[in-house]
Design an enzyme around this catalytic site. Structure first.
Site, mmCIF file in Angstrom:
data_model
loop_
_atom_site.group_PDB
_atom_site.id
_atom_site.type_symbol
_atom_site.label_atom_id
_atom_site.label_comp_id
_atom_site.label_asym_id
_atom_site.label_seq_id
_atom_site.Cartn_x
_atom_site.Cartn_y
_atom_site.Cartn_z
ATOM 1 N N ARG A 1 -25.197 4.904 -35.685
ATOM 2 C CA ARG A 1 -26.357 5.499 -36.329
ATOM 3 C C ARG A 1 -27.763 4.583 -35.869
ATOM 4 O O ARG A 1 -28.873 5.054 -36.252
ATOM 5 C CB ARG A 1 -26.400 5.075 -37.716
ATOM 6 C CG ARG A 1 -25.042 5.567 -38.557
ATOM 7 C CD ARG A 1 -25.256 6.560 -39.421
ATOM 8 N NE ARG A 1 -24.085 7.386 -39.886
ATOM 9 C CZ ARG A 1 -23.731 8.676 -39.581
ATOM 10 N NH1 ARG A 1 -24.756 9.491 -39.277
ATOM 11 N NH2 ARG A 1 -22.660 9.180 -39.922
ATOM 12 N N HIS B 1 -17.346 7.543 -27.589
ATOM 13 C CA HIS B 1 -18.257 8.490 -28.294
ATOM 14 C C HIS B 1 -19.737 8.141 -28.347
ATOM 15 O O HIS B 1 -20.030 6.840 -28.692
ATOM 16 C CB HIS B 1 -17.905 8.761 -29.883
ATOM 17 C CG HIS B 1 -18.581 10.060 -30.484
ATOM 18 N ND1 HIS B 1 -19.440 10.302 -30.575
ATOM 19 C CD2 HIS B 1 -17.697 11.022 -31.081
ATOM 20 C CE1 HIS B 1 -19.658 11.449 -31.247
ATOM 21 N NE2 HIS B 1 -18.699 11.946 -31.362
ATOM 22 N N TYR C 1 -24.367 9.076 -32.781
ATOM 23 C CA TYR C 1 -24.876 10.235 -33.418
ATOM 24 C C TYR C 1 -26.521 10.542 -33.354
ATOM 25 O O TYR C 1 -26.922 11.555 -33.332
ATOM 26 C CB TYR C 1 -24.726 10.274 -34.821
ATOM 27 C CG TYR C 1 -23.144 10.267 -35.316
ATOM 28 C CD1 TYR C 1 -22.187 11.233 -34.532
ATOM 29 C CD2 TYR C 1 -22.636 9.536 -36.272
ATOM 30 C CE1 TYR C 1 -20.760 11.021 -34.733
ATOM 31 C CE2 TYR C 1 -21.228 9.556 -36.502
ATOM 32 C CZ TYR C 1 -20.251 10.277 -35.966
ATOM 33 O OH TYR C 1 -19.120 10.461 -36.375
ATOM 34 N N HIS D 1 -22.489 14.649 -28.870
ATOM 35 C CA HIS D 1 -22.867 15.717 -29.525
ATOM 36 C C HIS D 1 -24.095 16.229 -28.639
ATOM 37 O O HIS D 1 -24.946 15.379 -28.466
ATOM 38 C CB HIS D 1 -23.239 15.202 -31.049
ATOM 39 C CG HIS D 1 -22.218 15.093 -32.108
ATOM 40 N ND1 HIS D 1 -22.335 14.653 -33.228
ATOM 41 C CD2 HIS D 1 -20.828 14.683 -31.643
ATOM 42 C CE1 HIS D 1 -21.052 14.252 -33.792
ATOM 43 N NE2 HIS D 1 -20.033 14.434 -32.674
ATOM 44 N N GLU E 1 -19.342 18.096 -26.931
ATOM 45 C CA GLU E 1 -18.281 18.472 -28.236
ATOM 46 C C GLU E 1 -18.584 19.695 -28.756
ATOM 47 O O GLU E 1 -19.804 20.026 -29.042
ATOM 48 C CB GLU E 1 -18.329 17.142 -29.216
ATOM 49 C CG GLU E 1 -17.436 17.271 -30.249
ATOM 50 C CD GLU E 1 -17.484 16.181 -31.173
ATOM 51 O OE1 GLU E 1 -17.760 15.037 -30.711
ATOM 52 O OE2 GLU E 1 -16.713 16.215 -32.325
ATOM 53 N N ASP F 1 -13.396 19.763 -31.240
ATOM 54 C CA ASP F 1 -13.201 19.284 -32.562
ATOM 55 C C ASP F 1 -12.444 20.439 -33.492
ATOM 56 O O ASP F 1 -13.406 21.323 -33.842
ATOM 57 C CB ASP F 1 -14.576 18.543 -33.024
ATOM 58 C CG ASP F 1 -14.425 18.013 -34.299
ATOM 59 O OD1 ASP F 1 -13.848 18.419 -35.339
ATOM 60 O OD2 ASP F 1 -14.679 16.773 -34.311
ATOM 61 N N HIS G 1 -14.851 21.333 -36.507
ATOM 62 C CA HIS G 1 -16.036 21.925 -36.067
ATOM 63 C C HIS G 1 -15.677 23.168 -35.567
ATOM 64 O O HIS G 1 -16.599 24.146 -36.270
ATOM 65 C CB HIS G 1 -16.677 21.015 -34.949
ATOM 66 C CG HIS G 1 -16.812 19.732 -35.308
ATOM 67 N ND1 HIS G 1 -17.436 18.749 -34.239
ATOM 68 C CD2 HIS G 1 -16.961 18.953 -36.201
ATOM 69 C CE1 HIS G 1 -17.759 17.604 -34.824
ATOM 70 N NE2 HIS G 1 -17.511 17.715 -36.304
ATOM 71 N N HIS H 1 -10.442 16.483 -30.823
ATOM 72 C CA HIS H 1 -10.594 15.774 -31.873
ATOM 73 C C HIS H 1 -9.966 16.595 -32.952
ATOM 74 O O HIS H 1 -10.055 17.641 -33.303
ATOM 75 C CB HIS H 1 -12.086 15.765 -32.470
ATOM 76 C CG HIS H 1 -13.066 14.786 -31.587
ATOM 77 N ND1 HIS H 1 -14.331 14.805 -31.828
ATOM 78 C CD2 HIS H 1 -12.587 13.831 -30.617
ATOM 79 C CE1 HIS H 1 -14.801 14.015 -31.000
ATOM 80 N NE2 HIS H 1 -13.643 13.196 -30.243
ATOM 81 N N ASP I 1 -19.319 20.997 -41.499
ATOM 82 C CA ASP I 1 -18.804 19.829 -40.552
ATOM 83 C C ASP I 1 -18.544 18.546 -41.598
ATOM 84 O O ASP I 1 -19.164 17.569 -41.869
ATOM 85 C CB ASP I 1 -19.727 19.205 -39.839
ATOM 86 C CG ASP I 1 -19.286 17.938 -38.922
ATOM 87 O OD1 ASP I 1 -18.210 17.651 -38.923
ATOM 88 O OD2 ASP I 1 -20.138 17.542 -37.972
ATOM 89 N N HIS J 1 -15.061 16.287 -42.349
ATOM 90 C CA HIS J 1 -13.494 16.164 -42.112
ATOM 91 C C HIS J 1 -12.745 15.789 -43.283
ATOM 92 O O HIS J 1 -13.278 14.884 -44.222
ATOM 93 C CB HIS J 1 -13.640 15.071 -40.883
ATOM 94 C CG HIS J 1 -14.360 15.137 -39.821
ATOM 95 N ND1 HIS J 1 -14.339 14.138 -38.636
ATOM 96 C CD2 HIS J 1 -15.444 15.997 -39.511
ATOM 97 C CE1 HIS J 1 -15.262 14.605 -37.783
ATOM 98 N NE2 HIS J 1 -15.912 15.898 -38.120
ATOM 99 N N GLU K 1 -10.235 11.742 -36.193
ATOM 100 C CA GLU K 1 -11.644 11.425 -36.716
ATOM 101 C C GLU K 1 -11.736 11.656 -38.411
ATOM 102 O O GLU K 1 -12.749 12.168 -38.653
ATOM 103 C CB GLU K 1 -12.830 11.858 -36.050
ATOM 104 C CG GLU K 1 -13.006 11.821 -34.644
ATOM 105 C CD GLU K 1 -13.926 12.505 -34.177
ATOM 106 O OE1 GLU K 1 -14.260 13.793 -34.397
ATOM 107 O OE2 GLU K 1 -14.730 11.946 -33.546
HETATM 108 ZN ZN ZN Z 1 -17.856 16.225 -37.157
HETATM 109 FE FE FE Z 2 -15.482 14.954 -33.310
HETATM 110 FE FE FE Z 3 -18.184 13.683 -32.609
#
Ligand code: ZN
Ligand code: FE
Ligand code: FE
Length: 275
Positions: free
Chosen positions: A37, A67, A70, A107, A142, A175, A178, A210, A223, A225, A255
């Site tokens: 973050r 990864h 974000y 992303h 992704e 993913d 997603h 993912h 989105d 999970h 994830e």
């Molecule tokens: Zn996600």
């Molecule tokens: Fe993902």
């Molecule tokens: Fe991701």
């Protein structure tokens, strides 16, 4: 051999992640290259990276799927913030040289009202600059749920980025949460979605998965999970994915909302469904 793992905390270093992965039955894993973050990256530790690479080889791990943060939005509207995101990407890809042959997934970004085409242009430009020839990393875009102004909710958008960058070192990480949230029905028609992916992008570009169930119904563009088998995708969908002849050999990363014991149980569950 199936390569199944989960997202791990990078705080104790690369070799520690290999050991943790092994202790929960994983033979691949994901980790954030920096604070997810924020933007702070860890101090580089070449000896740790080299030890991790040796351990990965020794233990027969599949490729890792790092990864990006974000917060890294390569197509944000503010020019200074965009320039900063590019610097972060450049730094991340340069750092991946310490772990040659692994993937870097991120992303694509949110165009925040500038339009899909402008967003795709910014993302592709950033990748062209950051991905120096000879870097031993493949970047994975992704597939996204299409929340807000997210780019990557349609296969066509990812294909446009790939074409604009024009490098063999760009692929896709699919993913499952997603794509389902994004309107690709992998529950009722996995083969149809994979055929569509192949037609638009080409399955040779699909490098990693993912594995996440979804807390929301089909095409909700949300989105969120869920744990494997506890969402709208369901166990049968994951059984079909991990055993699929076209994609079952890719590294698969959980994830899901879990700590290590939960991940260990999910990895065991997935391995028990291997046919
Ligand atoms: Zn996600
Ligand atoms: Fe993902
Ligand atoms: Fe991701």
């Amino acid at each position: 051999m199936k390569y199944i793992g989960c997202h791990l905390s990078a705080s104790a270093g690369n070799l520690a992640m290999v050991r943790t992965a092994e202790s929960i039955g994983a033979n691949t894993f994901a980790f954030f290259t920096r604070n997810p973050r924020g933007s702070k990256a860890k101090k580089e530790d070449p000896a740790d990276a080299a030890a991790a690479m040796a351990a990965l080889g020794e233990k027969g791990f599949g490729a890792l799927v790092a990864h990006g943060a974000y917060t890294m939005n390569l197509c944000t509207a503010d020019p200074d913030a965009r320039a900063f995101a590019r610097e972060v990407l450049c730094d991340d890809l340069r750092r991946m040289a310490a772990l040659p042959g692994q993937y870097y997934n991120f992303h694509p970004g949110s165009h925040v009202g500038q339009g899909v085409e402008a967003g795709i242009g910014y993302i592709a430009d950033a990748l062209k600059k950051a991905l120096e020839p000879g870097y031993p990393v493949t970047v994975l875009l992704e597939t996204m749920a299409g929340k807000g102004s997210e780019i990557g909710g349609r296969f066509e958008e990812l294909k446009a980025i790939i074409d604009a960058v024009g490098s063999d070192h760009v692929g896709v990480c699919l993913d499952t949460c997603h794509v389902y949230d994004g309107g690709y029905d992998i529950v009722k028609d996995l083969d149809g979605v994979l055929a569509e992916f192949d037609r638009v992008i080409g399955l040779d570009r699909l490098e990693a998965l993912h594995l996440n169930d979804s807390k929301n119904p089909f095409a909700s563009h949300k989105d969120r999970h869920a744990c494997i088998g506890q969402g709208s995708l369901g166990l049968d969908t994951f059984r079909a994915i991990i055993n699929h002849p076209l994609i079952g050999d890719r590294p698969m990363i959980l994830e899901t909302p879990n700590e290590l014991p939960g991940y260990r149980a999910e990895i065991e569950l997935l391995r028990s469904m291997e046919s």
